[in-house]
Scaffold this motif. Structure first.
Motif, PDB file in Angstrom:
ATOM      1  N   VAL A 149      30.118  31.587  43.121  1.00 22.20           N
ATOM      2  CA  VAL A 149      31.586  31.497  43.147  1.00 22.20           C
ATOM      3  C   VAL A 149      32.088  31.298  41.719  1.00 22.20           C
ATOM      4  O   VAL A 149      31.664  30.372  41.028  1.00 22.20           O
ATOM      5  N   PHE A 150      32.961  32.193  41.262  1.00 24.93           N
ATOM      6  CA  PHE A 150      33.647  32.056  39.972  1.00 24.93           C
ATOM      7  C   PHE A 150      35.084  31.639  40.235  1.00 24.93           C
ATOM      8  O   PHE A 150      35.773  32.239  41.081  1.00 24.93           O
ATOM      9  N   LYS A 151      35.590  30.635  39.476  1.00 27.68           N
ATOM     10  CA  LYS A 151      36.961  30.134  39.643  1.00 27.68           C
ATOM     11  C   LYS A 151      37.666  30.182  38.298  1.00 27.68           C
ATOM     12  O   LYS A 151      37.140  29.690  37.304  1.00 27.68           O
ATOM     13  N   ALA A 152      38.857  30.786  38.299  1.00 28.68           N
ATOM     14  CA  ALA A 152      39.645  30.901  37.060  1.00 28.68           C
ATOM     15  C   ALA A 152      41.063  30.405  37.317  1.00 28.68           C
ATOM     16  O   ALA A 152      41.649  30.698  38.360  1.00 28.68           O
ATOM     17  N   LYS A 153      41.596  29.659  36.350  1.00 29.82           N
ATOM     18  CA  LYS A 153      42.980  29.167  36.411  1.00 29.82           C
ATOM     19  C   LYS A 153      43.748  29.818  35.266  1.00 29.82           C
ATOM     20  O   LYS A 153      43.427  29.601  34.098  1.00 29.82           O
ATOM     21  N   VAL A 154      44.714  30.643  35.621  1.00 30.01           N
ATOM     22  CA  VAL A 154      45.403  31.501  34.651  1.00 30.01           C
ATOM     23  C   VAL A 154      46.842  31.033  34.500  1.00 30.01           C
ATOM     24  O   VAL A 154      47.490  30.661  35.475  1.00 30.01           O
ATOM     25  N   VAL A 155      47.331  31.058  33.258  1.00 28.32           N
ATOM     26  CA  VAL A 155      48.734  30.732  32.978  1.00 28.32           C
ATOM     27  C   VAL A 155      49.339  31.887  32.193  1.00 28.32           C
ATOM     28  O   VAL A 155      48.634  32.654  31.544  1.00 28.32           O
ATOM     29  N   GLY A 156      50.661  31.985  32.222  1.00 30.14           N
ATOM     30  CA  GLY A 156      51.389  33.029  31.508  1.00 30.14           C
ATOM     31  C   GLY A 156      52.728  33.281  32.159  1.00 30.14           C
ATOM     32  O   GLY A 156      52.937  32.988  33.337  1.00 30.14           O
ATOM     33  N   ASN A 157      53.666  33.796  31.379  1.00 32.18           N
ATOM     34  CA  ASN A 157      55.009  34.123  31.875  1.00 32.18           C
ATOM     35  C   ASN A 157      55.415  35.461  31.272  1.00 32.18           C
ATOM     36  O   ASN A 157      55.457  35.601  30.050  1.00 32.18           O
ATOM     37  N   PRO A 158      55.667  36.501  32.115  1.00 27.11           N
ATOM     38  CA  PRO A 158      55.670  36.531  33.599  1.00 27.11           C
ATOM     39  C   PRO A 158      54.273  36.269  34.186  1.00 27.11           C
ATOM     40  O   PRO A 158      53.272  36.336  33.491  1.00 27.11           O
ATOM     41  N   GLN A 159      54.259  35.965  35.501  1.00 25.56           N
ATOM     42  CA  GLN A 159      53.022  35.626  36.176  1.00 25.56           C
ATOM     43  C   GLN A 159      52.012  36.763  36.018  1.00 25.56           C
ATOM     44  O   GLN A 159      52.295  37.909  36.396  1.00 25.56           O
ATOM     45  N   PRO A 160      50.848  36.505  35.447  1.00 21.59           N
ATOM     46  CA  PRO A 160      49.888  37.590  35.217  1.00 21.59           C
ATOM     47  C   PRO A 160      49.251  38.062  36.526  1.00 21.59           C
ATOM     48  O   PRO A 160      49.107  37.310  37.490  1.00 21.59           O
ATOM     49  N   SER A 161      48.848  39.321  36.520  1.00 23.45           N
ATOM     50  CA  SER A 161      48.033  39.860  37.607  1.00 23.45           C
ATOM     51  C   SER A 161      46.563  39.742  37.203  1.00 23.45           C
ATOM     52  O   SER A 161      46.226  39.944  36.037  1.00 23.45           O
ATOM     53  N   VAL A 162      45.710  39.403  38.167  1.00 26.50           N
ATOM     54  CA  VAL A 162      44.304  39.105  37.872  1.00 26.50           C
ATOM     55  C   VAL A 162      43.419  40.119  38.601  1.00 26.50           C
ATOM     56  O   VAL A 162      43.626  40.389  39.796  1.00 26.50           O
ATOM     57  N   SER A 163      42.420  40.657  37.877  1.00 33.45           N
ATOM     58  CA  SER A 163      41.443  41.580  38.465  1.00 33.45           C
ATOM     59  C   SER A 163      40.057  41.206  37.960  1.00 33.45           C
ATOM     60  O   SER A 163      39.908  40.558  36.917  1.00 33.45           O
ATOM     61  N   TRP A 164      39.024  41.622  38.735  1.00 36.86           N
ATOM     62  CA  TRP A 164      37.631  41.312  38.403  1.00 36.86           C
ATOM     63  C   TRP A 164      36.873  42.629  38.205  1.00 36.86           C
ATOM     64  O   TRP A 164      37.051  43.586  38.966  1.00 36.86           O
ATOM     65  N   GLU A 165      35.983  42.674  37.187  1.00 34.71           N
ATOM     66  CA  GLU A 165      35.185  43.857  36.905  1.00 34.71           C
ATOM     67  C   GLU A 165      33.787  43.421  36.468  1.00 34.71           C
ATOM     68  O   GLU A 165      33.580  42.264  36.083  1.00 34.71           O
ATOM     69  N   ARG A 166      32.876  44.386  36.545  1.00 34.87           N
ATOM     70  CA  ARG A 166      31.521  44.165  36.023  1.00 34.87           C
ATOM     71  C   ARG A 166      31.407  44.895  34.692  1.00 34.87           C
ATOM     72  O   ARG A 166      31.903  46.018  34.530  1.00 34.87           O
ATOM     73  N   ALA A 167      30.779  44.235  33.715  1.00 37.03           N
ATOM     74  CA  ALA A 167      30.682  44.820  32.369  1.00 37.03           C
ATOM     75  C   ALA A 167      29.873  46.107  32.373  1.00 37.03           C
ATOM     76  O   ALA A 167      30.087  46.988  31.548  1.00 37.03           O
TER      77      ALA A 167
END
Length: 1387
Positions: A149-167
């Motif tokens: 399980v990976f957990k990320a807490k993101v901040v930014g304005n406007p609210q950012p969109s979050v996506s996951w990828e493999r390198a």
């Protein structure tokens, strides 16, 4: 082929060893690789010595050489001659094995963790930002089959969109799920049932319109030995082509690393039918191996423990293979040690293996098993749970007011049940008042009650589960102290008294006593309570208010009384008369007022009339307005007259009130005289009597025709108390006229106007008799009526005549009074006659008017020449021509006139009239516009026409020019001491003026004088030659050919002086607000100013009038302040103050007289840290007030040399630490104060300081420096700046902690001004801490300070406020202390 196969075999050994080292591959897999390599080696003609050499290299890399050699020897038993087909199979199997392990090597890479941030927008609006990770992700290492399980807490304005990828670019597996946790505001990527293919570097990408942030972390998946071989076999089965079933030996190799439950399935896949036989042989083979691998020296033992204690299961094992796999089970469940969060811990001490279980509970009871190979060791854990109980002693707690009350409750064991605190039936919640906490061991609960008050007294109840306990809390009151006692007060009578005190607390009850008696409820006093202060105010103090006043203070739960007392002394008040009364005269019925002004408004007085105090006197009112005392009469009567006295303590004033009525004449008498004037016949006596009223008796004056009547033998004036009479005896006609009576007194004036008419016979007719005709037929004459008709109407005129040479007169005739012409037609031609004429009225006949002798029938001639015609009322079509009759009529009356006209320059005369003109004026019409005309007149009588008159002046036929109207907007444009300039606007009405007539008169003159001899052509004029500061009045009117316009006058007089101007400075940048002068030089302040009249110039220094040391010069428009040789004491704020009648102004200059600074004092040395010395000294007084970067220079000198070396420059504080000193050396230190003028005398240390030698330390310890992985981070503040409050003259140090990579650049601002480069401040940035030092703070250093950190990734700001206070600012100090207690301010 041999040359290709041999390197491949060698490579297989190296790969095998590498795979084992990096991934922990089970030796069963390694056996297969070695077997295949051995077969390949023999097939290619290799020797066993080469094989053994490779095995020895490999076995040297392992922890157990016996295990490796055993495996190798067992594997070598399978090497025999192999056909070419066998070789291909072995090589294929080896290549597959190498691929699999190389894939595992790729998947099991090093730990990766990186961060990147890209900004897209060139400018980011305020309040918005590029995405960032508030909590960084952590790399994960897990076994196959587990979850990640990976957990990320993101901040930014406007609210950012979050996506996951493999390198690697591979898509996320089906077992991968990403979602957002709304509760914890986290983006989560969850991968279930991990496989080796899931190992990769995973990227979390957060993006919005301003940029993108990417956090990369690695996922390492380690092989699970239980699953590894099964998958390998599965892959082989899938790729295996149709072949013959393996032999028994081959099948034993295949089943060697598989689970028992998979034996049957594997045999079926390979087509091996003798399942029971191979299983029996496999058990025998494994049993032999197991017996050799594990030996139990001490088994596990059962344990019984109490709850919340730690237990340890231990066993002693002798292992042939130290890397053999060990697993612990609770019942049938495998214990996941690494995910137990410290609950379970596996330890090994030599051959002793332990399982540590922390804080056991009932849920931990059961059988614990250790699986080592096929060995299973088990033991039972029994947990004894004791009942929950309180271990604390519940005694009543006493706490002093305003302190913190602390309750500590100790439990016998941990519990999940919540502990509830209650007071007075209400549950206690954690807030600013109450703080509830739990100790780290989970057994002690603490309740803190901050700032306890009396209201916090009571029983505090603790409840947890079924347990309940009560602890009483008692508050001990803080004794009341009087921070300010009452002080004795002395006031004057009728004054205001204030008694006050201040207590240490505001929650007190206050009673007031006077001479021991309670006065708290008395309305005579004003009681005030404001916070901790108590006041009593006594208005209009009386002598009875004198005494001892006390304040008695009590408080709840405190039986003690706290008292402070003071005496009030009331002094008797005396006054003096500031403005006394004066005698007054008042008319009856009018209001009156007597007023006395004392110098003390608190003193009362009494009024007396004729020595008797006024108590009830009708129509009067006594009024007191501050220090003014009045006696007011609504309507004065005779009873109010007399002597009045005002008496007060120490003061007395007297005045006399007199009743005085103005003279008054009865209006009915005046009406009677006005309706019927006084009439009397000549020779009789006329008496005129006028009654009047008035007090005092007025002065009586009679006037006739405006001239005062003086008494003589014919004229008498009689006076009485209420009347006056004018008596005229033997009246004559000349006594007729206007009679006026004037009554005058100090109270007023009265006037009566009437008329006296004296009747007599008329006066003779007037003037010389004019003979209108002297002919042989008649003599016609004309006369004028008499000047005085004698008071009666003239009824007729009687004409008498006599011939020449005779004395008797005969009546020639009588005519009515309406005509004054008589024609005597009874004459003889050529006879000479003389006539006389008398006027007749009711009283008689007048004296005669005699004529000259005239002859009847003289010869008639044409009349003489008329006068030159005059032309008026000229228009473009008409003119009015007038003339006078001729002086000689030719002996007969003129019958008329003929009027002629001609154009100028023409000889042709045209007669205007058709018939004779009987009048001497005639309007000529029918003229031509813009043509000049001339006129002449001829007189005509019975003898004919006379000679023409003189020709008139030529007149142009044109409409007349109108006179100009009223001049507008007359005003003063400028003025000097000798001139006044005026301006005006031409009139709007009338024709255009040709000039203006300006008149002027001084204030003391009555006659107006023309300003110029000829009219002024323009609309402005300057009147010169005037007397300075004399007031002049001006008036003006316009003039043209049509006449003169109306006059307009300035509403007010104008002073001959410059126009009034309020003072103002004319600096023109020559003098600044700041001035620095070196001591001994001259201090010169020069100001230019503008003002009218010239102002009074006053110089001040620091708000005090200058002492006279200076030289002050003043002219009309400037002033100079000069000190020839300045000193330090001359520093200060100098003010030039200008004032005249129209305003005032001032200008301040801050002067600082500088000199070489005085040296600092009291140098102290202290070696706090080895190798360093802290120097501390008292500030030089000249550096405290110096704002130009004054500082200290620190120097040191080794006793072995005479040279001084500079340690530090630009030191602003009075403390400095010198580093880098050599142990065992002796040093002298020197401090020098330095400013822009130069250096002070040095302050040297008296004795040398010996630097202590360093103690021996462990020099052999070498710590490997930790190198953190490179990472780029946007600047952020970990610990921001805090507000500061600093006393004037002290240093201020403000600092904050930050993070950022690359290291950000720091820039300090005060308000909007950058101060990073200012020598006034010192700042540093090191090890994530920014520091700003402001030495010897002054008033102007207060304000807002801002720190800006910036690196390529972004910028961060942080601000704080600095307040500078003085030791006398008590109110500010108290507010700052309150803020500091709330941790909002550093004081």
């Amino acid at each position: 082929m041999d040359k290709y196969c041999l390197p491949l075999v060698k490579l297989s050994f190296q790969i095998s060893v590498c795979v084992y080292q990096q991934s922990g591959t089970d030796w069963h897999h390694l056996h297969i690789i070695i077997i295949m390599a051995a077969e390949l080696l023999q097939a290619t003609g290799g020797t066993m010595e080469q094989m053994e050499q490779q095995m020895r290299q490999m076995s040297g890399m392992q922890m157990s050489s016996s295990s490796s050699s055993s495996s190798l020897s067992s594997s070598s038993t399978f090497s025999s001659s192999t056909s070419s087909t066998k070789l291909r199979k072995v090589s294929q199997g080896l290549s597959r094995t190498m691929e699999e392990h190389s894939g595992a090597q790729r998947r099991i890479s090093a730990v990766v963790e990186s961060f990147s941030q890209v900004q897209k927008s060139p400018q980011i609006p305020k309040g918005e930002s590029v995405p960032d990770f508030e909590e960084k992700l952590r790399p994960i290492t897990a076994q196959e089959g587990d979850n990640a399980v990976f957990k990320a807490k993101v901040v930014g304005n406007p609210q950012p969109s979050v996506s996951w990828e493999r390198a690697s670019g591979c898509p996320l597996s089906d077992a991968t799920k990403s979602f957002h946790d709304n509760i914890n505001n986290q983006h989560i990527l969850k991968i279930k049932n991990l496989a080796l293919e899931d190992a990769d570097v995973y990227k979390c990408i957060a993006s919005n319109k301003h940029g993108e942030a990417t956090y990369s972390i690695s996922l390492i998946v380690t092989e699970n030995p239980a699953l590894d071989f099964k998958k390998m076999l599965k892959k082989r089965v899938e790729k295996r082509q149709e072949k013959k079933p393996p032999t028994e030996e081959e099948m034993l190799k295949i089943l060697a690393g598989a689970d028992k439950k998979d034996y049957e399935k594997i045999c079926a896949e390979y087509g091996f039918t003798d399942f029971r036989g191979i299983l029996k042989k496999l058990k025998e083979m494994k049993k032999k191996v197991d017996v050799e691998m594990v030996r139990v020296l001490k088994p596990l033992e059962d344990i019984t423990a109490k709850a919340d204690t730690d237990v340890v299961f231990d066993t002693i094992l002798e292992l042939k293979d130290p890397n053999i796999r060990m697993q612990w089970f609770l019942g049938a469940e495998l214990l996941r040690i690494q995910y137990s969060h410290g609950k379970y811990e596996v330890k090994q001490m030599g051959t002793k293996h332990m399982l540590c279980i922390s804080s056991v509970s009932l849920s931990d009871m059961g059988t614990y098993t250790l699986q080592v190979g096929d060995k299973r060791l088990s033991a039972r854990l029994s947990v004894i749970d004791e009942p929950l109980k309180f271990l604390s002693d519940f005694k009543p707690k006493k706490v002093t007011e305003r302190q913190t009350a602390v309750f500590d409750i100790r439990l016998s064991k941990k519990t999940d049940a919540p502990l509830i605190w209650k007071v007075k039936g209400k549950e206690v919640k954690r807030d600013e008042k109450f703080d509830v906490s739990l100790s780290e061991d989970g057994l002690t609960y603490t309740l803190k009650i901050k700032d306890v008050k009396v209201s916090d007294t009571g029983d505090y109840t603790i409840s947890i589960g079924d347990l309940t306990a009560t602890v009483p809390l008692f508050i001990e009151r803080i004794p009341i102290e009087f921070t300010s006692h009452m002080k004795n007060v002395r006031v004057q009578e009728r004054g205001k008294a204030l008694l006050e005190c201040e207590m240490s607390s505001k929650d007190v009850h206050v009673r007031w006593l006077k001479d021991g008696c309670d006065i708290t409820a008395s309305r005579r006093y004003i009681f005030i309570r404001e916070g901790k202060r108590a006041e009593v105010i006594i208005e209009d103090c009386e002598l009875t208010d004198e005494g001892e006043y006390s304040v008695v203070c009590t408080q709840d739960n405190d039986a003690h009384e706290y008292v402070t007392s003071a005496n009030l002394t009331v002094d008797e008040r005396f006054a003096s008369v500031k403005s006394g009364m004066s005698d007054a005269q008042c008319p009856t019925g009018s209001p009156a007022e007597l007023s006395v002004v004392l110098d003390d408004e608190k003193v009362d007085g009494v009024w007396l009339k004729d020595g008797v105090e006024i108590s009830e006197l009708s129509g009067t009112q006594v009024v007191k307005q501050g220090a003014v005392h009045k006696l007011i009469f609504s309507g004065v009567t005779d009873a109010h007259g007399g002597k009045y006295t005002f008496r007060a303590k120490g003061a007395e004033s007297e005045a006399v009130l007199t009743i005085a009525d103005p003279p008054e004449i009865d209006s009915s008498v005046l009406d009677l005289w006005g309706a019927q004037p006084a009439t009397v016949k000549a020779g009789q006596t006329a008496t005129i009597k006028i009654p009047f009223k008035g007090k005092p008796l007025p002065k009586v004056t009679w006037y006739k025709d405006g001239v005062e009547v003086m008494e003589d033998e014919r004229t008498k004036v009689e006076r009485t108390a209420d009347s006056t009479s004018l008596v005229l005896s033997r009246c004559v006609r000349e006594d007729s006229g206007a009679i006026m009576l004037r009554l005058k007194s100090d109270c007023g004036t009265a006037v009566a106007n009437l008329h006296l008419n004296v009747i007599d016979h008329p006066k003779p007719p007037q003037g010389k008799v004019e003979f209108l005709e002297l002919s042989g037929k008649c003599i016609k004459m004309k006369w004028k009526a008499p000047r005085d008709n004698g008071g009666k109407q003239v009824t007729s005129f009687v004409i008498e005549r006599r011939m020449a040479g005779k004395k008797s007169w005969t009546r020639a005739g009588e005519v009515d009074s309406s005509t004054t012409v008589f024609c005597d037609d009874k004459v003889e031609e050529g006879q000479v006659y003389q006539y006389r004429i008398r006027a007749v009225n009711a009283e008689g006949t007048s004296e005669p008017l005699e004529t000259e002798e005239v002859r009847a029938g003289e010869p008639i001639e044409p009349p003489g020449t008329a006068s030159q015609p005059q032309v008026s009322n000229i228009t473009k079509n008409t003119m009015t021509v007038s003339w006078t009759p001729p002086a000689h009529d030719g002996g007969t009356p003129v019958l008329g006139y003929n009027l002629e006209r001609r154009k100028k320059g023409s000889n042709m005369w045209l007669q205007v009239n058709k018939e004779l003109l009987t009048d001497t004026k005639f309007m000529v019409d029918g003229l031509v516009d813009d043509v000049e005309y001339e006129f002449r007149v001829t007189s005509v009588n019975r003898a004919g026409a006379g000679s023409p008159s003189t020709i008139s002046n030529a007149v142009l036929a044109k409409d007349p020019i109108r006179a100009p109207g009223l001049v507008r907007n007359l005003f003063v444009s400028d003025s000097t001491n000798s001139s006044i300039s005026l301006r005006w606007t031409p009139p709007e009405q009338g024709d255009e003026p040709s000039g203006y007539i300006l008149e002027v008169r001084s204030e003391d003159a009555k006659e107006w004088m023309k300003a110029t001899k000829i009219p002024i052509a323009g609309t402005a004029f300057t009147m010169g030659g005037l007397q300075e500061r004399m007031k002049y009045h001006f008036r003006i009117r316009a003039v043209n050919e049509g006449g003169v316009g109306e006059t307009i006058e300035l509403s007010e007089g104008v002073l001959a002086m410059p126009p009034p101007v309020a003072p103002r400075f004319d600096l023109q940048g020559k003098l600044k607000n700041q001035m620095v002068v070196r001591a001994g030089m001259s201090l010169c302040l020069h100001f230019s100013f503008i003002a009218s009249p010239p102002p009074v110039v006053t110089w001040f220094k620091d708000g005090i009038l200058t002492t006279g040391k200076e030289v002050i010069t003043k002219s009309r428009n400037n002033s100079q302040f000069l000190i020839s040789s300045s000193q330090r004491s001359d520093s200060g704020i100098y003010r030039a103050h200008l004032k005249n009648d129209y305003g005032e102004a001032h200008y301040d200059v801050n002067v600082r007289v500088t000199d070489f600074p005085r040296p600092p004092k009291n140098l102290c040395l202290e070696e706090e840290v080895p190798g360093t010395v802290t120097l501390q000294w008292d500030h030089s007084p000249d550096l405290v007030d110096d704002d130009e970067g004054a500082h200290y220079v620190i120097l040191k000198r080794d006793t072995s040399t005479a040279s001084w070396f500079t340690v530090a420059e630009r030191v602003f504080s009075s403390k400095y630490t010198v580093t880098g000193l050599l142990p065992g050396r002796k040093y002298y230190f020197r401090v020098i104060a330095q400013n822009s003028i130069g250096d002070s005398d040095p302050l040297d240390s008296k004795e040398p300081l010996i630097i202590a030698k360093e103690k021996e330390c462990i020099s052999s310890l070498r710590l490997k420096e930790y190198a953190s992985p490179p990472r780029q981070v946007k600047p952020t503040f970990l610990l921001p700046l805090k507000d500061h409050a600093v006393r004037k003259g002290h240093d201020c140090t403000m600092s904050c902690a930050y993070q950022g990579m690359p290291t950000p650049q720091a820039c300090w601002y005060k308000g909007e001004l950058k101060i990073s480069d200012s020598p006034r401040f010192w700042h540093s940035t090191a090890n994530g801490v920014c520091t700003l030092v402001i030495p010897t703070c002054g008033a102007k250093d207060g304000g807002e300070y801002t720190l800006v950190l910036e690196n390529p990734l972004g910028m961060a700001k942080c601000s704080c406020k600095l307040v500078i206070f003085d030791k006398d600012d008590k109110g500010l100090l108290e507010s700052l202390a309150n803020q500091a207690n709330k941790e909002k301010l550093i004081l």
